[in-house]
Design a protein around this motif. Structure first.
Motif, short mmCIF file in Angstrom:
data_model
loop_
_atom_site.label_atom_id
_atom_site.label_comp_id
_atom_site.label_asym_id
_atom_site.label_seq_id
_atom_site.Cartn_x
_atom_site.Cartn_y
_atom_site.Cartn_z
N ALA A 433 3.87 -0.58 -1.37
CA ALA A 433 2.45 -0.48 -1.02
C ALA A 433 1.60 -1.40 -1.88
O ALA A 433 0.64 -2.02 -1.39
CB ALA A 433 1.98 0.97 -1.17
N GLY A 434 1.94 -1.54 -3.16
CA GLY A 434 1.21 -2.46 -4.01
C GLY A 434 1.44 -3.91 -3.65
O GLY A 434 0.52 -4.74 -3.74
N LYS A 436 2.08 -5.05 -0.64
CA LYS A 436 1.38 -5.36 0.61
C LYS A 436 -0.09 -5.68 0.37
O LYS A 436 -0.70 -6.46 1.10
CB LYS A 436 1.51 -4.19 1.58
CG LYS A 436 2.90 -4.06 2.19
CD LYS A 436 2.94 -2.94 3.20
CE LYS A 436 4.31 -2.86 3.85
NZ LYS A 436 4.39 -1.76 4.86
N LYS A 437 -0.67 -5.09 -0.67
CA LYS A 437 -2.07 -5.39 -0.98
C LYS A 437 -2.22 -6.78 -1.57
O LYS A 437 -3.28 -7.39 -1.46
CB LYS A 437 -2.61 -4.35 -1.96
CG LYS A 437 -2.71 -2.95 -1.37
CD LYS A 437 -3.26 -1.97 -2.39
CE LYS A 437 -3.34 -0.56 -1.80
NZ LYS A 437 -3.87 0.42 -2.81
N GLN A 438 -1.18 -7.28 -2.20
CA GLN A 438 -1.22 -8.59 -2.83
C GLN A 438 -0.28 -9.54 -2.11
O GLN A 438 0.54 -10.21 -2.70
CB GLN A 438 -0.84 -8.50 -4.31
CG GLN A 438 -1.73 -7.57 -5.11
CD GLN A 438 -1.26 -7.44 -6.54
OE1 GLN A 438 -0.21 -7.93 -6.91
NE2 GLN A 438 -2.03 -6.74 -7.35
N ARG A 439 -0.38 -9.57 -0.82
CA ARG A 439 0.52 -10.42 -0.02
C ARG A 439 0.16 -11.87 -0.24
O ARG A 439 -0.97 -12.29 -0.06
CB ARG A 439 0.38 -10.08 1.46
CG ARG A 439 1.29 -10.88 2.37
CD ARG A 439 1.14 -10.40 3.80
NE ARG A 439 1.53 -8.99 3.92
CZ ARG A 439 1.38 -8.28 5.04
NH1 ARG A 439 0.85 -8.84 6.10
NH2 ARG A 439 1.75 -7.01 5.07
#
Length: 521
Positions: A433-434, A436-439
């Motif tokens: 999840a982390g 995906k936020k910093q893709r």
């Protein structure tokens, strides 16, 4: 050029060590896109004495640091808000190149100048050493190995590259026109330089990824297996009593859990080869040692300790209150040992299934086959037949049959497995999840093409001419003002040529008309 550009995106530093002359080496640098006209500066070290080389190296280093400092201070004066971003942008945008010949390199490799040379070379994006001997090639590689925490790889195709190939951590030989000496002295060999891209970005990265996962899982399962004896020691007075059957201790790492981790170490891959080549930045975690380090080792140890704690105390608490179907107690140590051993094999098998990124038929065969082999050996060793033949070697007679026939035992095994696996699943979910936020943004590798062939004319010159002027790049760089003036001159010259052509056509038309009039008369 495409291979070099791709390796640069992977943050791999490429140095060229060649025996060619200066003009030829720089021409090769431009043709391979290692040298470009848009570079900030190309420093050429060509001193004949040690003092001259020292002065040139220091001047080049001061120029680089001065330009960066000037850029950062200039942005600070514009505003403190953009100061940090401007310095970061300067470190990325500014590109410098270092070119040094063999005579100067002989002085630069002296103990009093080698640190200056190495510092300057690390500040430059491209380093080219020309007119160097085979021994100097090996000395440059040794210099990097001795003073930098970096893994070196040497690529060569001739006998003069053998010393360099042997000095580097990894030697690669290219089989070509110059014989097989480099190939015989290398660790890897192939026919073309472009295969280096797949060797590093695909197979090299997969190898590092597999080895790190292999080590992490290996430490985890052995800590989970061994530390159960530590918790059991509080209840047996730390005597020589073991919580497992002696045959389980012997076969755990040899038979029950060896093949699944071996399959993961051979076939596992997080991304396929196309994406590995498409995104060269995936190579950077290996350079930064992110997949297995002291922190990862501590996490593996902690996970193994927690798993061993749960493996022991959940069945221990359950056995203290649990009854059989005939209302009798589970009071024997052998049933307790079989329950913990069975739970341990299932837990580590489920964990390696979660850690495996790429499933093949071999992975399925090894994992499910290991579980089947475990139960087959368990029931065979605790059978009446082996006890009748070797009563002293197989004391757990009928334990597996009596223990695993109880539904409550399977409920304890299921509960312990879920509780041991759940923390790892939660951590993995939060990590994904982390991420995906910093893709990261997609980086498309463009094909590099030379827009001009003006530099190929001097590559094989054997006499002094305009080489220094051409390699300085002054005749290649045109300022905005001069380019606008040149465009005006071109426009004026083109209009002047058009006027001449019109006048010429008019002059040629007048005799033709007079000749036609004479004919009519």
């Amino acid at each position: 050029p495409e291979t070099i550009a791709c390796l640069n995106l992977a943050d791999i530093k490429i140095w060229v060590l060649t025996g060619d002359k200066l003009e030829t080496a720089m021409s090769i640098g431009y043709s391979c896109n290692m040298l470009r006209d848009d570079m900030d500066e190309v420093f050429v070290i060509s001193g004949l004495t040690q003092l001259e080389v020292q002065q040139q190296l220091r001047n080049a280093k001061e120029n680089i640091l001065g330009l960066r400092r000037l850029s950062s201070t200039g942005d600070v004066q514009k505003g403190d808000v953009f100061a940090e971003d401007s310095v970061f942008e300067e470190t990325i945008i500014s590109e410098y190149a270092l070119v040094i010949n063999g005579h100067s390199l002989a002085h630069a490799l002296e103990p009093q100048l080698e640190h200056t040379l190495l510092d300057l070379a690390c500040l430059c994006k491209t380093v080219i050493c020309c007119r160097v001997t085979p021994m100097q090639k090996a000395q440059v590689v040794e210099l990097v190995r001795r003073h930098k925490m970096a893994v070196t790889l040497a690529v060569g195709d001739g006998a003069n590259d053998v010393s360099m190939i042997k000095t580097a951590h990894i030697g690669v030989g290219i089989s070509g026109q110059e014989g097989m000496q480099a190939v015989l002295a290398s660790d890897y060999s192939f026919a073309q330089f472009r295969y280096l891209q797949r060797l590093l970005l695909v197979h090299g990265r997969w190898s590092y990824f597999r080895m790190c996962n292999f080590l992490a899982y290996f430490f985890y399962k052995n800590f989970a297996f061994t530390l159960v004896h530590f918790w059991y020691g509080f209840f047996c007075g730390f005597s020589a009593q073991t919580v497992y059957d002696q045959w389980f201790i012997t076969l755990f790492n040899i038979v029950y859990t060896s093949l699944p981790v071996l399959a993961m170490g051979l076939f596992d891959q997080d991304v396929n080869d196309q994406n590995s080549l498409r995104y060269p930045s995936l190579y950077k975690p290996g350079q930064q040692n992110l997949l297995f380090n002291k922190r990862q080792f501590f996490l593996c140890t902690l996970q193994g300790m927690v798993t061993s704690f749960l493996l022991f105390f959940i069945p221990y608490g359950a056995f203290s209150v649990m009854l059989k179907d005939d209302s009798s107690d589970f009071s024997d140590q052998q049933a307790f040992a079989v329950t913990i051993a069975t739970t341990l094999v299932i837990v580590v098998s489920v964990q390696i299934g979660l850690d495996t990124h790429y499933w093949t038929a071999v992975n399925h065969l090894f994992m499910w086959g290991s579980l089947i082999v475990y139960f087959a050996i368990l029931f065979a060793m605790q059978s009446d037949g082996l006890f009748g033949i070797f009563p002293s070697n197989f004391p757990f007679i009928g334990t597996a049959r009596n223990c695993l026939s109880e539904k409550s035992v399977w409920l304890v095994i299921l509960l312990t497995t879920v509780v041991c696996i759940l923390p790892g699943l939660v951590v993995s979910f939060l990590r994904i999840a982390g991420l995906k936020k910093q893709r990261p943004q997609e980086q498309n590798l463009r094909r590099v093409r030379r827009t001009s062939s003006r530099r190929s004319a001097y590559a094989f010159s054997h006499q002094q001419g305009y080489g220094e002027l051409i390699t300085s790049g002054k005749n290649m760089r045109v300022s905005t003002l001069s380019s606008s003036r040149s465009l005006e001159r071109i426009a004026q010259s083109s209009s002047w040529i058009e006027n001449i052509l019109k006048r010429k056509n008019e002059v040629s038309a007048q005799p033709a008309e007079s000749h036609k009039a004479d004919r009519l008369k």
